[in-house]
Write a protein that holds these residues in place. Structure first.
Motif, PDB file in Angstrom:
ATOM      1  N   LEU A   1       0.865  -1.152  -0.032  1.00 40.91           N
ATOM      2  CA  LEU A   1       0.057  -0.060  -0.049  1.00 40.91           C
ATOM      3  C   LEU A   1       0.859   1.234  -0.094  1.00 40.91           C
ATOM      4  N   VAL A   2       1.541   1.416  -1.292  1.00 44.71           N
ATOM      5  CA  VAL A   2       2.447   2.680  -1.261  1.00 44.71           C
ATOM      6  C   VAL A   2       1.634   3.983  -1.157  1.00 44.71           C
ATOM      7  N   GLU A   3       0.343   4.044  -1.456  1.00 43.51           N
ATOM      8  CA  GLU A   3      -0.448   5.297  -1.226  1.00 43.51           C
ATOM      9  C   GLU A   3      -0.933   5.500  -0.090  1.00 43.51           C
ATOM     10  N   ALA A   4      -0.593   4.802   1.030  1.00 39.72           N
ATOM     11  CA  ALA A   4      -1.025   5.000   2.368  1.00 39.72           C
ATOM     12  C   ALA A   4       0.085   4.350   3.133  1.00 39.72           C
ATOM     13  N   PRO A   5       1.486   4.940   3.338  1.00 46.07           N
ATOM     14  CA  PRO A   5       2.456   4.319   4.054  1.00 46.07           C
ATOM     15  C   PRO A   5       2.223   4.121   5.442  1.00 46.07           C
ATOM     16  N   GLU A   6       1.600   5.163   6.063  1.00 44.69           N
ATOM     17  CA  GLU A   6       1.350   5.006   7.573  1.00 44.69           C
ATOM     18  C   GLU A   6       0.371   3.991   7.854  1.00 44.69           C
ATOM     19  N   PHE A   7      -0.572   3.567   7.023  1.00 49.03           N
ATOM     20  CA  PHE A   7      -1.659   2.914   7.249  1.00 49.03           C
ATOM     21  C   PHE A   7      -0.733   1.447   6.906  1.00 49.03           C
ATOM     22  N   SER A   8       0.158   1.231   6.098  1.00 51.24           N
ATOM     23  CA  SER A   8       0.762   0.107   5.764  1.00 51.24           C
ATOM     24  C   SER A   8       1.556  -0.570   6.764  1.00 51.24           C
ATOM     25  N   GLU A   9       2.241   0.603   7.421  1.00 54.39           N
ATOM     26  CA  GLU A   9       3.182   0.305   8.525  1.00 54.39           C
ATOM     27  C   GLU A   9       2.187  -0.187   9.747  1.00 54.39           C
ATOM     28  N   GLU A  10       0.880   0.445   9.844  1.00 52.55           N
ATOM     29  CA  GLU A  10       0.110  -0.131  10.922  1.00 52.55           C
ATOM     30  C   GLU A  10      -0.518  -1.492  10.799  1.00 52.55           C
ATOM     31  N   LEU A  11      -0.839  -1.914   9.540  1.00 53.39           N
ATOM     32  CA  LEU A  11      -0.925  -3.158   9.343  1.00 53.39           C
ATOM     33  C   LEU A  11       0.116  -4.093   9.653  1.00 53.39           C
ATOM     34  N   LYS A  12       1.267  -3.874   9.182  1.00 51.43           N
ATOM     35  CA  LYS A  12       2.436  -4.618   9.501  1.00 51.43           C
ATOM     36  C   LYS A  12       2.486  -4.772  11.007  1.00 51.43           C
ATOM     37  N   SER A  13       2.288  -3.951  11.851  1.00 51.47           N
ATOM     38  CA  SER A  13       2.411  -4.068  13.077  1.00 51.47           C
ATOM     39  C   SER A  13       1.411  -5.019  13.857  1.00 51.47           C
ATOM     40  N   LEU A  14       0.444  -5.489  13.124  1.00 55.69           N
ATOM     41  CA  LEU A  14      -0.611  -6.399  13.543  1.00 55.69           C
ATOM     42  C   LEU A  14      -0.297  -7.657  13.323  1.00 55.69           C
ATOM     43  N   ARG A  15       0.768  -7.974  12.958  1.00 55.29           N
ATOM     44  CA  ARG A  15       1.331  -9.545  12.602  1.00 55.29           C
ATOM     45  C   ARG A  15       1.150  -9.972  14.144  1.00 55.29           C
TER      46      ARG A  15
END
Length: 154
Positions: A136-150
């Motif tokens: 999700l390059v269009e929403a980098p902060e959101f992408s990082e938030e999803l990664k943190s949910l692993r």
């Protein structure tokens, strides 16, 4: 007997059930005023290779949300309310699609789409693919938030 896990500690890429409570608790990515999505299967969170899944939540009077869908296909299954889409092809021809609860809309790549307000609160399930490997390059902060949910954000 050897014991093993279906997954390692750094991945959520394993067969599992995802319940509505988990979906609704996911972080919400805003698209426009009154429209947001919970992406509950993604490259970031699940290491999904080919598609994304999410719920889209629309307020009755949301702002229009427009996107050009050049390189992926998508589908919307209306869970409640009504989806209204303006569809424009490469020649500028326009059609409108509406789907109510229990109906499904197929959105192939190569068109321009606009979600328009319907006057009713709406929730729909969407899926898209193929998902780009870069996430999700269009929403980098959101992408990082999803990664943190692993593994539950551990």
């Amino acid at each position: 007997m050897t014991s093993y896990s279906l997954y390692d500690d750094s991945s959520m890429r394993y067969p599992r059930v995802i319940n509505p409570e988990e979906i609704h608790a996911m972080p919400r990515l805003p698209f426009a005023k009154g429209i947001g999505t919970n992406i509950f299967v993604s490259q970031e969170r699940d290491d999904a290779r080919h598609f994304r899944h999410g719920y889209c939540y629309q307020e009755p009077d949301h702002d229009d949300y427009h996107w050009d869908q050049a390189n992926f296909d998508e589908s919307h299954y209306c869970l409640e309310g009504k989806i209204r889409l303006k569809v424009e092809d490469a020649e500028g021809r326009v059609v409108y699609l509406e789907a109510g609860a229990g109906e499904h809309i197929y959105l192939p790549g190569g068109y321009k789409y606009t979600l328009e307000a319907t006057g009713v609160k709406t929730v729909f399930f969407w899926t898209s693919g193929p998902s780009p490997r870069y996430g999700l390059v269009e929403a980098p902060e959101f992408s990082e938030e999803l990664k943190s949910l692993r593994n539950g954000g551990k």
